[in-house]
Structure formats: C-alpha cells, structure tokens
Scaffold this motif. Structure first.
Motif, PDB file in Angstrom:
ATOM      1  N   ASN A 203       0.813  -1.217   0.000  1.00 23.46           N
ATOM      2  CA  ASN A 203       0.000   0.000   0.000  1.00 23.46           C
ATOM      3  C   ASN A 203       0.842   1.261   0.000  1.00 23.46           C
ATOM      4  N   SER A 204       1.903   1.245   0.806  1.00 24.63           N
ATOM      5  CA  SER A 204       2.717   2.454   0.903  1.00 24.63           C
ATOM      6  C   SER A 204       3.449   2.712  -0.411  1.00 24.63           C
ATOM      7  N   SER A 207       0.542   3.682  -3.151  1.00 26.57           N
ATOM      8  CA  SER A 207      -0.044   5.012  -2.983  1.00 26.57           C
ATOM      9  C   SER A 207       0.966   6.136  -3.156  1.00 26.57           C
ATOM     10  N   SER A 208       2.276   5.831  -3.116  1.00 29.57           N
ATOM     11  CA  SER A 208       3.249   6.901  -3.354  1.00 29.57           C
ATOM     12  C   SER A 208       3.524   7.108  -4.842  1.00 29.57           C
ATOM     13  N   TYR A 211       3.416  10.563  -7.170  1.00 21.89           N
ATOM     14  CA  TYR A 211       3.615  11.742  -6.318  1.00 21.89           C
ATOM     15  C   TYR A 211       5.086  12.115  -6.243  1.00 21.89           C
TER      16      TYR A 211
END
Ligand code: ATP
Ligand code: MG
Length: 283
Positions: A203-204, A207-208, A211
C-alpha cells in the motif's frame, strides 16, 4: 511462512519483481528454479504461468498470488482479492472488423466470436441475452476475423494498436483488469497477519506512485498563500530557516499537477525548489 505465486516471465513479471524489491523482499530470480526463498520477509516465491496462479492460490499450493484480474475472472476460482496493485492495466473488449456498421450489442446475435476468455464472454453474453457462438483459441485471436475463423473477437486491449493493425475496431469494453494481490480463502490467523504486513508494505508503495516530494524556501509572510496552492496530506511541514523572515516548506504533490503548482509557487516567491522522488507513503 507465506508462499506467493507470481508470473515466471511475461508482462507482469518485471513490475511484480520491482514491487517485491521496493517492499524490501529480496528474491534472487534464477530462471531454472521454480521456487525461491526470499530475504527481508518470511516468504517463498513460486514462479508460475499466469494462467495457473488463480488455481494454485485456490488450492493452497500458494497462499497468495499476484496476477491479472482477467485471469482470476476467467479461471472462475474462488479466491479473495486483497488489493489492486496499479500495474498491468488492460481491458477485455469486443472488436469487430473496421468496415462493420456496428448498431449495438445485438449485432453479435448468432455471430462467431474468437477469444481466449470464453468464460468471461459467456457470462457477459448471458447477462445481455445475446446468443453467440464462442470459439475458444489460445493465441493470435486478433487474426481470426481476417482468416475467416470468426466474425469478431473478444480480447485484451491496452493501447489498441494491435487491433488497428489487424483492421479491427473496439466496440464494447467488457472487463477492466489490473494486477492484484489475491489470497486463498480461509487461511489461518498467522498467515492472515503476514498478509496484512505485506499489504501494508504494498500500500505504501502503490499510494506513493504518481507523487513527488517538493521542498522550497519561501518568505514566512507568504506561507499562508503557498499552503492554499498545495494542500497537503494533513498540513505542509514548515521549518524556520536561519535567515530571518524565511522558512522551508515541504509538501507532497501529485505528478499530474506538479508543474502547474511549482510554477505558481515560483511566481508567488518560492526559491530553491527541489523535486524529489517519493518511495513510500505510509498513511
Ligand atoms: P504466461 O506465460 O505467464 O501464461 P501470458 O502470455 O499468458 O503469460 P502475458 O502476455 O505475459 O501473458 O500477460 C500477462 C498479463 O498482463 C495479462 O493476463 C494481463 O493481465 C496483463 N496485460 C496488460 N496489458 C496487456 C496486453 N496489452 N496484452 C496482454 N496482457 C496484458
Ligand atoms: Mg498466460
């Protein structure tokens, strides 16, 4: 210890290996080995053909797997979808010869459609009340209409280039797919706890993606206006600089708006703007 099934070679392999590496899971990929023990996480990696991954997970040959949702749907095996991983995006679509004057789904009534996804297609036609002849072929589906094997095809599309090259036109998007982490149903608590850890790491990373981490120096008097340009996860980090009346602002900005935001911050008076890659974002 968990066992994860991943594609041995092919379109998903590289992104899958990169995801594992970013998650701190170090697997030596030896072409000759079917199974490999990883470092950095209690996990064993089983290399399979993507077609076999849903069944391997369903039967418990592996506890989890990384595979396209298209294969999961086609195999019709009961497994849990733990999370989508944001790569391997494609769709399974119906396509007809370019010259067909396509009136809508009823065109498919009594036609022959070639596909490697007969299960997904049969279900779709049943839902829509269409009776068509589904002709299953393993590869090179896109040439079937040209050689007279079928009137139309149902196949994976990502850019659409292959369809155009073969004189075909996409007329119905039926199934959206991307790679997902899937798990066997009814695993014990120890394994579920390990899957939660894996999910947290993935997830980390997922989701990065998309960005950037941006740092800049800005006059303290302008901070309020700068914050309005870049609302952050909670609020931006502002640190005082040794120089009186200046501070350093740190924010996370989505790539698709990065340049627009950076230009506005520069116009406002930000200086020394640094744009850095973001590896992980842990909420
Ligand atoms: P294997 O040897 O493992 O059976 P394969 O030839 O069946 O591999 P690949 O072509 O490597 O499969 O594709 C693997 C997955 O990649 C597909 O099932 C799908 O989820 C995804 N994918 C993404 N874009 C495309 C595309 N343009 N064509 C085919 N698959 C794609
Ligand atoms: Mg395959």
């Amino acid at each position: 210890m968990l066992r994860i099934a991943i594609q041995a070679k092919g379109r998903l392999n590289e992104d899958t290996m990169a995801l594992l590496a970013d998650a701190g899971i170090d697997v030596a990929q030896s072409k000759r080995k079917l199974i490999a023990r990883a470092k950095g996480f209690p996990i064993e990696v089983l290399y399979l053909r993507d077609d076999d991954i849903p069944q391997a997970v369903h039967m418990g040959v592996a506890d989890v797997g990384i595979v396209g949702l298209n294969e999961v749907a086609e195999r019709g095996m009961a497994v849990d979808e733990v999370m989508r991983l944001g790569f391997g995006a494609c769709r399974i679509s119906l396509a007809v010869p370019r010259e067909v004057d396509y009136p809508g789904l009823q065109w498919f009534e009594d036609r022959t459609v070639a596909t490697s996804y007969p299960h997904v297609l049969r279900q779709f036609f049943a839902d829509k009340g269409i009776h068509a002849d589904i002709h299953e072929i393993a590869g090179s589906v896109e040439i079937a209409p040209a050689v007279g094997m079928a009137d139309a095809i149902f196949d994976i599309v990502s850019s659409g280039g292959t369809l155009v090259q073969n004189g075909l036109r996409e007329v119905e998007e039926v199934f959206y797919s991307e790679a997902a982490l899937i798990a066997r149903q009814g695993l014990d608590d120890d394994k579920l706890a390990d899957i939660e850890k894996l999910k947290f790491r993935f997830n980390s990373i997922v989701s990065s993606r998309g960005y950037k981490y941006v740092l800049m120096n800005i006059p303290t008097a302008l901070v309020d206006r700068a914050v309005q340009i870049v609302p952050a996860m909670r609020s931006p980090t502002i640190l005082p600089l040794a120089a009186e009346g200046w501070c350093s602002m740190h924010v996370v900005i989505a790539e698709d708006v990065l340049w627009e935001k950076v230009e506005r911050l520069k116009e406002l008076g930000a200086e020394g703007i640094l744009v850095l890659n973001l590896e992980n974002m842990i909420p």
